[in-house]
Design a protein around this motif. Structure first.
Motif, PDB file in Angstrom:
ATOM      1  N   ILE A 247      11.406 -42.995  27.661  1.00 26.69           N
ATOM      2  CA  ILE A 247      12.413 -42.438  28.563  1.00 26.69           C
ATOM      3  C   ILE A 247      12.968 -43.554  29.438  1.00 26.69           C
ATOM      4  N   GLY A 248      14.264 -43.562  29.636  1.00 28.98           N
ATOM      5  CA  GLY A 248      14.843 -44.429  30.662  1.00 28.98           C
ATOM      6  C   GLY A 248      14.772 -43.650  31.967  1.00 28.98           C
ATOM      7  N   TYR A 249      13.950 -44.087  32.902  1.00 32.16           N
ATOM      8  CA  TYR A 249      13.743 -43.312  34.136  1.00 32.16           C
ATOM      9  C   TYR A 249      15.029 -43.163  34.932  1.00 32.16           C
ATOM     10  N   GLN A 250      15.795 -44.261  34.983  1.00 32.86           N
ATOM     11  CA  GLN A 250      17.018 -44.229  35.784  1.00 32.86           C
ATOM     12  C   GLN A 250      18.172 -43.600  35.017  1.00 32.86           C
ATOM     13  N   THR A 251      18.217 -43.825  33.707  1.00 31.30           N
ATOM     14  CA  THR A 251      19.363 -43.367  32.927  1.00 31.30           C
ATOM     15  C   THR A 251      19.139 -41.993  32.309  1.00 31.30           C
ATOM     16  N   GLY A 252      17.884 -41.573  32.174  1.00 29.95           N
ATOM     17  CA  GLY A 252      17.576 -40.301  31.535  1.00 29.95           C
ATOM     18  C   GLY A 252      17.676 -40.353  30.013  1.00 29.95           C
ATOM     19  N   GLU A 253      17.933 -41.536  29.462  1.00 32.08           N
ATOM     20  CA  GLU A 253      18.039 -41.633  28.008  1.00 32.08           C
ATOM     21  C   GLU A 253      16.672 -41.456  27.349  1.00 32.08           C
ATOM     22  N   LYS A 254      16.697 -40.872  26.140  1.00 33.28           N
ATOM     23  CA  LYS A 254      15.432 -40.539  25.481  1.00 33.28           C
ATOM     24  C   LYS A 254      15.412 -41.046  24.051  1.00 33.28           C
ATOM     25  N   MET A 255      14.280 -41.633  23.685  1.00 32.86           N
ATOM     26  CA  MET A 255      14.093 -42.110  22.316  1.00 32.86           C
ATOM     27  C   MET A 255      12.801 -41.521  21.740  1.00 32.86           C
ATOM     28  N   ALA A 256      12.896 -41.013  20.508  1.00 28.26           N
ATOM     29  CA  ALA A 256      11.699 -40.591  19.795  1.00 28.26           C
ATOM     30  C   ALA A 256      11.522 -41.511  18.603  1.00 28.26           C
ATOM     31  N   VAL A 257      10.290 -41.979  18.386  1.00 30.56           N
ATOM     32  CA  VAL A 257       9.995 -42.846  17.251  1.00 30.56           C
ATOM     33  C   VAL A 257       8.940 -42.170  16.379  1.00 30.56           C
ATOM     34  N   LEU A 258       9.268 -42.022  15.094  1.00 38.22           N
ATOM     35  CA  LEU A 258       8.315 -41.459  14.141  1.00 38.22           C
ATOM     36  C   LEU A 258       7.745 -42.611  13.333  1.00 38.22           C
ATOM     37  N   ILE A 259       6.456 -42.830  13.454  1.00 42.25           N
ATOM     38  CA  ILE A 259       5.841 -43.929  12.708  1.00 42.25           C
ATOM     39  C   ILE A 259       5.180 -43.333  11.463  1.00 42.25           C
ATOM     40  N   THR A 260       5.705 -43.758  10.312  1.00 46.49           N
ATOM     41  CA  THR A 260       5.266 -43.135   9.061  1.00 46.49           C
ATOM     42  C   THR A 260       4.600 -44.169   8.142  1.00 46.49           C
TER      43      THR A 260
ATOM     44  N   TYR B 181       8.055 -53.250  27.410  1.00 42.76           N
ATOM     45  CA  TYR B 181       8.744 -52.948  28.663  1.00 42.76           C
ATOM     46  C   TYR B 181       7.710 -52.348  29.602  1.00 42.76           C
ATOM     47  N   GLN B 182       7.742 -52.753  30.855  1.00 43.03           N
ATOM     48  CA  GLN B 182       6.755 -52.243  31.809  1.00 43.03           C
ATOM     49  C   GLN B 182       6.744 -50.713  31.781  1.00 43.03           C
ATOM     50  N   VAL B 183       5.536 -50.115  31.822  1.00 40.29           N
ATOM     51  CA  VAL B 183       5.461 -48.656  31.632  1.00 40.29           C
ATOM     52  C   VAL B 183       5.643 -47.849  32.910  1.00 40.29           C
ATOM     53  N   ASN B 184       5.502 -48.502  34.068  1.00 37.43           N
ATOM     54  CA  ASN B 184       5.697 -47.760  35.314  1.00 37.43           C
ATOM     55  C   ASN B 184       6.912 -48.327  36.046  1.00 37.43           C
ATOM     56  N   PRO B 185       8.100 -47.766  35.771  1.00 32.56           N
ATOM     57  CA  PRO B 185       9.318 -48.382  36.297  1.00 32.56           C
ATOM     58  C   PRO B 185       9.417 -48.365  37.815  1.00 32.56           C
ATOM     59  N   VAL B 186       8.858 -47.340  38.455  1.00 31.57           N
ATOM     60  CA  VAL B 186       8.935 -47.261  39.920  1.00 31.57           C
ATOM     61  C   VAL B 186       8.161 -48.425  40.548  1.00 31.57           C
ATOM     62  N   GLN B 187       6.954 -48.627  40.098  1.00 26.94           N
ATOM     63  CA  GLN B 187       6.119 -49.678  40.678  1.00 26.94           C
ATOM     64  C   GLN B 187       6.514 -51.072  40.191  1.00 26.94           C
ATOM     65  N   THR B 188       7.140 -51.133  39.009  1.00 33.25           N
ATOM     66  CA  THR B 188       7.613 -52.423  38.520  1.00 33.25           C
ATOM     67  C   THR B 188       8.605 -53.000  39.517  1.00 33.25           C
ATOM     68  N   GLU B 189       9.471 -52.132  40.033  1.00 35.00           N
ATOM     69  CA  GLU B 189      10.453 -52.606  41.004  1.00 35.00           C
ATOM     70  C   GLU B 189       9.765 -53.100  42.281  1.00 35.00           C
TER      71      GLU B 189
END
Ligand code: SAH
Length: 457
Positions: A207-220, A288-296
Motif C-alpha cells: 500500500i502507498g500510505y500517502q497515495t492510497g495506491e494498492k498492489m497485489a502480487v501473486l507468487i506462483t 522499501y521501508q515498511v513503516n512509512p510514518v516512522q521512516t519520516e
C-alpha cells in the motif's frame, strides 16, 4: 568468565522471579546465578516454570503459572499472538516497550561502545502503534481441503489461516483475503512444499500510505496462472481502486519467496508513495521501508544530524533505493549513494528523476570498495551517512571513513549491538559520538532502530 553449570534438571518445575528482558523479548530469571530464558514473562514477575532446555551457561523454560504480574502486562490484542511469533511484545504495554528499547540501546552504549556519558534520548514512538506496515507477504497452503493464507505456526511449516494482522494496514488484510478467495473460486491450487506441486506460493500486498495506491502480487510456481483473466477481473471487482496486479514466478524448491521473473497482469508495474516531499516508485521487488510514518521521523532525525546548509558533499552508504540520499539531496550540494543490489540502484536513479533531483549520483557495488575508489578520485565528503544491514559496517568501510575524515558521520542502525561496536571503532579513530536517538519503527516487535551522530574531534 566461567560458565555456570545448570543447578536444575530438564523437565523440573521451578519457581522464578524475572529481573530482565532479553533483546528477543524473553524474561530472564536466575537460579543460583544460572540464567533461564522464559517466553512471555516480564521483569518484576514471578511464577512457576518448567525447564525445557539446558545449555552450558544458560537454559530455557516454559511458563506454567504466573503469580505476581507486572503492572506493564497487557492482554495481547491479536487472537493468534502466541501461535504466530511475528510480534513478540504484545503482552507488554507500549510504554513498557519504549522502556525496553531504550534500555537496550543504553546498555550497549555502556557495555559495548564504552560510552556511558553519551546521551541516549527516549525512544520516538508512534501515537498509534498498530496498523503501521505497508507490506504484507503471506504463505499460501491447504488446510482441511481449503486454500489458506496466513503465517507459519511458530517453529513449524504448518500454515495457519489469518484474516487480520493488527500491525498491517487494514487494506492489506482485505487485499489478501480477496486474492485468496478469488484464487480459490477459480480453482487455483495452493503450492505444496513437500511434493513441490500446486501453483500459488505467496501473496503480497503493498500500500502507498500517502497515495492510497494498492498492489497485489501473486507468487506462483508455474508460469501459467490458470483462469488468469477471471482472476484479474475478480480481484479488480473485489478490491476497488487496486492500481497494480503483478505475478512473480518462482519455480524453485526453496524457501526464498520471490523468483526472478515478474510480469504485470493489470495496471502499473509500480505503486507510488511519498516520504516527506520525496516521491518513490515501488515495484514488487523493491526494498522499501515498511513503516512509512516512522521512516519520516527517522529520516528527519538523520537530516537534522547531518546539519546540512546546502554546501555539503554527502555520501550515503548502503543507500537501498536512495530513500535517505534523496531526502538529503534536498539540502546538500551533492549526494553520492552506494548500494550492493544493482536493481535498487536502478530504482534510486529513477526516483531521483521522478523528483527532478539532479545532485544525486548512484553507483552499484560494495560500500567498502566503491567509497575507497571515490576517495582515490578525489571525492571529499563533509558528511557520511551509513545505514548498514544487521551485521553493521564492514571494517574496511570504517577505515575509509577514518581516512576521509568527514566532519560528521550519521549512523542509522537496525541493530544496537553492531552500532555500538562500530561507534567504538570510530571513537578510537578520532570521532566523538554526540548523541543517539532510538526510533520505534516496529511497534509490538523486539526490533530497535537508532540513529547516532558523530563529530570529528
Ligand atoms: N538506506 C536504505 C536501505 C537500508 S537497508 C533505506 O533506508 O531504505 C541496508 C542496505 O544495505 C540494503 O539495501 C542492502 O542491500 C545493502 N547492503 C548490504 N551489504 C552492502 C554492502 N557491502 N555494500 C553496500 N550495500 C550493502
Amino acid at each position: 568468565m566461567a560458565k555456570i553449570q545448570a543447578p536444575i534438571k530438564k523437565g523440573e518445575a521451578v519457581h522464578v522471579s524475572v529481573a530482565d528482558l532479553t533483546h528477543e523479548g524473553k524474561g530472564v530469571a536466575k537460579i543460583d546465578g544460572y540464567p533461564l530464558f522464559i517466553e512471555g514473562m516480564l521483569p518484576g514477575e514471578t511464577g512457576e516454570v518448567e525447564v525445557t532446555k539446558l545449555n552450558k551457561g544458560y537454559g530455557f523454560a516454559k511458563l506454567l503459572r504466573l503469580e505476581q504480574k507486572s503492572p506493564e502486562r497487557v492482554s495481547p490484542s491479536c487472537s493468534v499472538y502466541e501461535e504466530c511469533g511475528g510480534c513478540q511484545l504484545q503482552h507488554l504495554s507500549y510504554a513498557g516497550q519504549m522502556e525496553m528499547k531504550y534500555n537496550q540501546v543504553r546498555n550497549v552504549m555502556d557495555r559495548i561502545a564504552k560510552l556511558p556519558d553519551v546521551p541516549v534520548h527516549s525512544v520516538l514512538g508512534m501515537e498509534e502503534p498498530w496498523r503501521y506496515r505497508n507490506k504484507a507477504q503471506v504463505p499460501v497452503g491447504l488446510s482441511g481441503g481449503r486454500l489458506v493464507a496466513g503465517f507459519y505456526k511458530k517453529r513449524s511449516h504448518e500454515i495457519i489461516d489469518m484474516t487480520e494482522c493488527l500491525i498491517q494496514h487494514e487494506e492489506s488484510d482485505v487485499m489478501i483475503q480477496k486474492v485468496k478467495d478469488v484464487c480459490a473460486a477459480n480453482g487455483v491450487m495452493s503450492y505444496d512444499e513437500q511434493s513441490h506441486k500446486g501453483v500459488l506460493r505467496h501473496v503480497m500486498a503493498r500500500i502507498g500510505y500517502q497515495t492510497g495506491e494498492k498492489m497485489a502480487v501473486l507468487i506462483t510456481r508455474t508460469n501459467e496462472l490458470p483462469n488468469e483473466q477471471a482472476i484479474i477481473a475478480g480481484i479488480r471487482r473485489e478490491v476497488p481502486g487496486i492500481t497494480s496486479i503483478v505475478q512473480n514466478v518462482n519455480p524453485d524448491k526453496t524457501n526464498v519467496i520471490f523468483g526472478s521473473k515478474t510480469r504485470t497482469l493489470f495496471g502499473e508495474d509500480v505503486i507510488y508513495d511519498t516520504i516527506g516531499s520525496v516521491k518513490f516508485a515501488i515495484s514488487a521487488r523493491s526494498f522499501y521501508q515498511v513503516n512509512p510514518v516512522q521512516t519520516e521521523v527517522l529520516y528527519n532525525k538523520a537530516l537534522e544530524y547531518a546539519g546540512l546548509t546546502g554546501e555539503e558533499t554527502v555520501i550515503d552508504a548502503y543507500c537501498g533505493i536512495g530513500t535517505i540520499s534523496l531526502f538529503l539531496a534536498q539540502k546538500a550540494k551533492q549526494v553520492y549513494g552506494v548500494e550492493i543490489v544493482p536493481q535498487a540502484i536502478e530504482d534510486a536513479r529513477k526516483n531521483a528523476e521522478l523528483n527532478g533531483i539532479t545532485n544525486a549520483y548512484f553507483e552499484a557495488g560494495k560500500a567498502e570498495e566503491v567509497i575507497p575508489a571515490w576517495y582515490k578520485q578525489g571525492i571529499r565528503p563533509d558528511v557520511i551517512v551509513v545505514d548498514p544491514p544487521r551485521k553493521g559496517c564492514d571494517e574496511a568501510l570504517l577505515e575509509t571513513i577514518l581516512k576521509m575524515k568527514p566532519k560528521r558521520v550519521v549512523y542509522v542502525s537496525c541493530n544496537p549491538g553492531t552500532l555500538a561496536r562500530d561507534l567504538r571503532v570510530l571513537e578510537d579513530g578520532g570521532y566523538r559520538t554526540r548523541e543517539v536517538q532510538p526510533v520505534d519503527m516496529f511497534p509490538q516487535t523486539v526490533h530497535v532502530e537508532a540513529v547516532a551522530v558523530l563529530e570529528l574531534r
